[in-house]
Write a protein that holds these residues in place. Structure first.
Motif, PDB file in Angstrom:
ATOM      1  N   UNK A  11      58.161 -51.214   6.540  1.00 31.54           N
ATOM      2  CA  UNK A  11      58.331 -50.669   7.885  1.00 31.54           C
ATOM      3  C   UNK A  11      58.843 -49.231   7.791  1.00 31.54           C
ATOM      4  N   UNK A  12      58.341 -48.349   8.661  1.00 31.34           N
ATOM      5  CA  UNK A  12      58.731 -46.936   8.640  1.00 31.34           C
ATOM      6  C   UNK A  12      60.235 -46.748   8.791  1.00 31.34           C
ATOM      7  N   UNK A  13      60.890 -47.643   9.535  1.00 32.40           N
ATOM      8  CA  UNK A  13      62.335 -47.525   9.736  1.00 32.40           C
ATOM      9  C   UNK A  13      63.091 -47.581   8.406  1.00 32.40           C
ATOM     10  N   UNK A  14      62.565 -48.327   7.429  1.00 27.48           N
ATOM     11  CA  UNK A  14      63.214 -48.413   6.115  1.00 27.48           C
ATOM     12  C   UNK A  14      63.314 -47.032   5.486  1.00 27.48           C
ATOM     13  N   UNK A  15      62.205 -46.310   5.484  1.00 27.46           N
ATOM     14  CA  UNK A  15      62.181 -44.982   4.873  1.00 27.46           C
ATOM     15  C   UNK A  15      63.031 -43.997   5.668  1.00 27.46           C
ATOM     16  N   UNK A  16      62.972 -44.094   6.996  1.00 33.37           N
ATOM     17  CA  UNK A  16      63.748 -43.209   7.858  1.00 33.37           C
ATOM     18  C   UNK A  16      65.251 -43.391   7.636  1.00 33.37           C
ATOM     19  N   UNK A  17      65.707 -44.632   7.633  1.00 29.58           N
ATOM     20  CA  UNK A  17      67.140 -44.904   7.425  1.00 29.58           C
ATOM     21  C   UNK A  17      67.571 -44.447   6.024  1.00 29.58           C
ATOM     22  N   UNK A  18      66.707 -44.675   5.035  1.00 22.36           N
ATOM     23  CA  UNK A  18      67.048 -44.247   3.678  1.00 22.36           C
ATOM     24  C   UNK A  18      67.192 -42.722   3.615  1.00 22.36           C
ATOM     25  N   UNK A  20      68.059 -40.783   6.012  1.00 24.34           N
ATOM     26  CA  UNK A  20      69.308 -40.441   6.699  1.00 24.34           C
ATOM     27  C   UNK A  20      70.508 -40.704   5.792  1.00 24.34           C
ATOM     28  N   UNK A  21      70.464 -41.791   5.023  1.00 29.07           N
ATOM     29  CA  UNK A  21      71.553 -42.083   4.084  1.00 29.07           C
ATOM     30  C   UNK A  21      71.616 -40.988   3.020  1.00 29.07           C
ATOM     31  N   UNK A  22      70.447 -40.632   2.482  1.00 27.52           N
ATOM     32  CA  UNK A  22      70.388 -39.681   1.375  1.00 27.52           C
ATOM     33  C   UNK A  22      70.728 -38.262   1.824  1.00 27.52           C
ATOM     34  N   UNK A  30      72.492 -49.745   3.223  1.00 27.84           N
ATOM     35  CA  UNK A  30      71.427 -50.335   4.042  1.00 27.84           C
ATOM     36  C   UNK A  30      70.983 -51.610   3.334  1.00 27.84           C
ATOM     37  N   UNK A  31      70.867 -52.689   4.098  1.00 30.09           N
ATOM     38  CA  UNK A  31      70.363 -53.954   3.564  1.00 30.09           C
ATOM     39  C   UNK A  31      68.986 -54.179   4.180  1.00 30.09           C
ATOM     40  N   UNK A  32      68.032 -54.532   3.319  1.00 37.40           N
ATOM     41  CA  UNK A  32      66.651 -54.763   3.755  1.00 37.40           C
ATOM     42  C   UNK A  32      66.277 -56.215   3.522  1.00 37.40           C
ATOM     43  N   UNK A  33      65.389 -56.737   4.371  1.00 34.33           N
ATOM     44  CA  UNK A  33      64.882 -58.093   4.150  1.00 34.33           C
ATOM     45  C   UNK A  33      63.376 -58.105   4.377  1.00 34.33           C
ATOM     46  N   UNK A  34      62.749 -59.125   3.818  1.00 32.80           N
ATOM     47  CA  UNK A  34      61.315 -59.302   4.021  1.00 32.80           C
ATOM     48  C   UNK A  34      61.142 -60.276   5.180  1.00 32.80           C
ATOM     49  N   UNK A  35      60.371 -59.814   6.154  1.00 32.78           N
ATOM     50  CA  UNK A  35      60.146 -60.624   7.354  1.00 32.78           C
ATOM     51  C   UNK A  35      58.714 -60.382   7.815  1.00 32.78           C
ATOM     52  N   UNK A  36      57.974 -61.433   8.067  1.00 38.24           N
ATOM     53  CA  UNK A  36      56.593 -61.321   8.546  1.00 38.24           C
ATOM     54  C   UNK A  36      55.752 -60.398   7.670  1.00 38.24           C
ATOM     55  N   UNK A  37      55.823 -60.605   6.362  1.00 36.88           N
ATOM     56  CA  UNK A  37      55.015 -59.851   5.391  1.00 36.88           C
ATOM     57  C   UNK A  37      55.326 -58.358   5.342  1.00 36.88           C
ATOM     58  N   UNK A  47      79.546 -44.914   7.354  1.00 33.51           N
ATOM     59  CA  UNK A  47      80.137 -44.210   6.207  1.00 33.51           C
ATOM     60  C   UNK A  47      81.562 -44.658   5.879  1.00 33.51           C
ATOM     61  N   UNK A  48      82.264 -45.222   6.855  1.00 29.86           N
ATOM     62  CA  UNK A  48      83.647 -45.653   6.619  1.00 29.86           C
ATOM     63  C   UNK A  48      83.732 -47.006   5.911  1.00 29.86           C
ATOM     64  N   UNK A  49      82.622 -47.727   5.852  1.00 30.37           N
ATOM     65  CA  UNK A  49      82.664 -49.061   5.252  1.00 30.37           C
ATOM     66  C   UNK A  49      82.808 -48.969   3.733  1.00 30.37           C
ATOM     67  N   UNK A  50      83.352 -50.043   3.151  1.00 27.75           N
ATOM     68  CA  UNK A  50      83.666 -50.063   1.726  1.00 27.75           C
ATOM     69  C   UNK A  50      82.635 -50.890   0.960  1.00 27.75           C
ATOM     70  N   UNK A  51      82.809 -50.891  -0.355  1.00 31.30           N
ATOM     71  CA  UNK A  51      81.932 -51.716  -1.187  1.00 31.30           C
ATOM     72  C   UNK A  51      82.129 -53.197  -0.869  1.00 31.30           C
TER      73      UNK A  51
END
Length: 137
Positions: A11-18, A20-22, A30-37, A47-51
């Motif tokens: 999905x294009x949103x995956x690349x867009x969010x990545x 933005x992170x980079x 960012x956590x990704x999942x496989x849904x509907x192929x 950014x404030x969240x921890x490991x």
């Protein structure tokens, strides 16, 4: 867009969010999942969240892909950051799910330009903070 080997689209949103992170550092992870192929965004961490927050966001019995922006200080006292790609495939997840995630991983990872370290984990101990820190340095 679909990979002939796995039939998986990204999905294009995956690349867009990545991106933005980079580039903008809008997210810690960012956590990704496989849904509907297709690979879709499951969760994003501010950014404030921890490991620890990141690890808590991964389901205990389902596979996921994730990227984590790891900040650290080098022995020369320089502030650095590395982007980790983590393939999360817990032992308790379904065999079919593990196979789908394994067969789609390389294709998906190629879509995310800027990954510096890859890690595969089947339980939380394989992606502990100490392991992440050790791989970053």
């Amino acid at each position: 867009m679909a990979n002939s080997a796995s039939g998986m689209a990204v999905h294009d949103e995956c690349k867009l969010k990545f991106l933005e992170l980079k580039a903008k550092r809008n997210y810690r992870f960012i956590v990704f999942k496989i849904q509907d192929q297709q690979v879709v965004v499951d969760k994003v961490g501010s950014p404030q969240e921890t490991y620890d927050d990141f690890q808590a966001s991964l389901p205990a019995d389902e596979c996921r892909y994730a990227v984590f922006d790891f900040d650290f200080i080098t022995s020369e006292n320089c502030q650095k950051s590395k982007i980790f790609f983590i393939a999360w495939s817990p032992d308790t997840s379904k065999v079919r799910s593990k196979m789908v995630y394994a067969s789609s991983k390389d294709r998906f990872k190629r879509e995310l330009d800027g990954i510096q370290v890859e890690l595969q984990a089947t339980d939380p101990s394989e992606m502990s903070f100490d392991i992440i820190k050790g791989r970053a340095l």
